[in-house]
Design an enzyme around this catalytic site. Sequence first.
Site, PDB file in Angstrom:
ATOM      1  N   LYS A   1       0.800  -1.224   0.000  1.00  0.00           N
ATOM      2  CA  LYS A   1       0.000   0.000   0.000  1.00  0.00           C
ATOM      3  C   LYS A   1       0.836   1.279   0.000  1.00  0.00           C
ATOM      4  O   LYS A   1       0.378   2.319  -0.468  1.00  0.00           O
ATOM      5  CB  LYS A   1      -0.963  -0.001   1.185  1.00  0.00           C
ATOM      6  CG  LYS A   1      -2.028  -1.083   1.038  1.00  0.00           C
ATOM      7  CD  LYS A   1      -3.285  -0.719   1.799  1.00  0.00           C
ATOM      8  CE  LYS A   1      -4.405  -1.697   1.507  1.00  0.00           C
ATOM      9  NZ  LYS A   1      -4.168  -3.030   2.107  1.00  0.00           N
TER      10      LYS A   1
ATOM     11  N   GLU B   1      -9.411   6.422   3.836  1.00  0.00           N
ATOM     12  CA  GLU B   1     -10.183   5.435   4.583  1.00  0.00           C
ATOM     13  C   GLU B   1      -9.281   4.225   4.755  1.00  0.00           C
ATOM     14  O   GLU B   1      -8.338   4.026   3.985  1.00  0.00           O
ATOM     15  CB  GLU B   1     -11.435   5.043   3.810  1.00  0.00           C
ATOM     16  CG  GLU B   1     -11.264   3.914   2.794  1.00  0.00           C
ATOM     17  CD  GLU B   1     -10.353   4.255   1.622  1.00  0.00           C
ATOM     18  OE1 GLU B   1     -10.284   5.450   1.257  1.00  0.00           O
ATOM     19  OE2 GLU B   1      -9.693   3.345   1.093  1.00  0.00           O
TER      20      GLU B   1
ATOM     21  N   SER C   1       1.504  -9.919  -0.804  1.00  0.00           N
ATOM     22  CA  SER C   1       1.123  -8.499  -0.649  1.00  0.00           C
ATOM     23  C   SER C   1       1.532  -7.874   0.676  1.00  0.00           C
ATOM     24  O   SER C   1       1.771  -6.674   0.748  1.00  0.00           O
ATOM     25  CB  SER C   1      -0.384  -8.338  -0.854  1.00  0.00           C
ATOM     26  OG  SER C   1      -1.110  -9.138   0.050  1.00  0.00           O
TER      27      SER C   1
HETATM   28  C1  LIG Z   1      -5.135  -4.031   1.952  1.00  0.00           C
HETATM   29  C2  LIG Z   1      -4.463  -5.288   1.691  1.00  0.00           C
HETATM   30  C3  LIG Z   1      -4.914  -6.160   0.668  1.00  0.00           C
HETATM   31  C4  LIG Z   1      -6.175  -5.902  -0.104  1.00  0.00           C
HETATM   32  O1  LIG Z   1      -6.176  -4.756  -0.893  1.00  0.00           O
HETATM   33  P1  LIG Z   1      -6.018  -4.785  -2.457  1.00  0.00           P
HETATM   34  O2  LIG Z   1      -6.323  -3.395  -2.869  1.00  0.00           O
HETATM   35  O3  LIG Z   1      -6.992  -5.773  -2.991  1.00  0.00           O
HETATM   36  O4  LIG Z   1      -4.618  -5.164  -2.748  1.00  0.00           O
HETATM   37  C5  LIG Z   1      -4.194  -7.293   0.408  1.00  0.00           C
HETATM   38  N1  LIG Z   1      -3.088  -7.607   1.120  1.00  0.00           N
HETATM   39  C6  LIG Z   1      -2.628  -6.813   2.113  1.00  0.00           C
HETATM   40  C7  LIG Z   1      -1.420  -7.223   2.866  1.00  0.00           C
HETATM   41  C8  LIG Z   1      -3.303  -5.638   2.428  1.00  0.00           C
HETATM   42  O5  LIG Z   1      -2.845  -4.863   3.416  1.00  0.00           O
END
Ligand SMILES: *Cc1c(COP(=O)(O)O)cnc(C)c1O
Length: 395
Positions: A93, A115, A381
């Site tokens: 992010k 948000e 992610s």
């Molecule tokens: C917020 C988050 C997601 C989900 O958000 P996307 O916009 O779908 O990527 C996935 N993995 C992690 C570690 C997150 O913090």
Amino acid sequence: MATLNYRNPDLNGYYGEFGGAFVPEMLYPNVEELQEQYLEIIESEEFQKEFQNLLKDYVGRATPLYFAKNLSEKYKTQIYLKREDLNHTGAHKINNALGQVLLAKKLGKKRIIAETGAGQHGVATATACALLGLECIVYMGEVDIARQAPNVGRMKLLGATVIPATSGSKTLKDAVNEALRDWINNATTTHYIIGSVVGPHPFPDLVARLQSVISQEIKWQLKEKIGRENPDYVIACVGGGSNAAGAFYHFANEIDVKLIAAEAGGFGLESGKSAATTFLGTLGILHGSKSIVMQTKDGQVIEPHSISAGLDYPGIGPFHANLFTENRAEFFSITDEEALKSAFELSKIEGIIPALETAHALSVFTKKKFNENDIVVVCLSGRGDKDLDTYLQYI
Ligand SMILES: *Cc1c(COP(=O)(O)O)cnc(C)c1O
């Protein structure tokens, strides 16, 4: 042959039939200002130089593309993990947050609102604001504030103001509503940083472009490791879809690369407690864009459920709605329980504790058989520190 375009929307912000900008009249000026300026700014040499420098020295990019030997042996295929968990603040992010705060500064804004669900986007935004010297207000559902307490503490330490959203299910979608209300009231001074590839045009495209560094790096990293740029598969979890959009971006128009998205099935598709939008949703408008939405026959949004706050969202970005409708990506629904198992497995056999969101992507290996020689890249992610309390309840 028609040129493929799964990557960017048309001039009105449409990916196929999905996207657009459905906002109250009072938001037209904000949204139009962005629509007119975002591309020119983020593609300028000056912006790119600042952004790339920050990604390198502040975020710690390029993130490694790690060949997961043990996981590969277990599932009898070639698995590479794109380590977004190693970014500063622990997830993908920050790529978007830094890019949008830089953009806000170029637009002359002094105040940032955001948000957040898991708290990751809030922390990323608060971090970028601290670094670049802008006021930061973060809206967060009351339920999420309770289940993500450490991230709330981090935001406060970073100097942000955290405002609880107390309506509806008191989760992410309610926080989005509060943030939109703030933006209407503070149009000229404030930039709204959406944390995923959702919202009115140009947000889905803006966020996808800022996250596209993920697939850009995968290409040269794979080339370095195995002599070719394209994997056979890219797998990512999808909440709104920003890590997936970033991981898919440079492969979206290259059909030799198969795309796989993992959605949060919650307790299961028939349980009434799920967030698997493409399986349960229908065409609708949510938070400013036309997409696939979990809703009743008369258009009431259905409360989603997922064990992971980041996937607990009743919609999906228009980029992904189009990939789904066009069969360009294969979608899986992963239950809470399956995700937990995959999180424990990765922790044990690779020594990497993934975020609960990420664990959904890893569960695809239990649902689909890959060939021994397939090159499969998983977007890791985020890291699991924030989910420790949840993990400890099930261990
Ligand atoms: C917020 C988050 C997601 C989900 O958000 P996307 O916009 O779908 O990527 C996935 N993995 C992690 C570690 C997150 O913090």
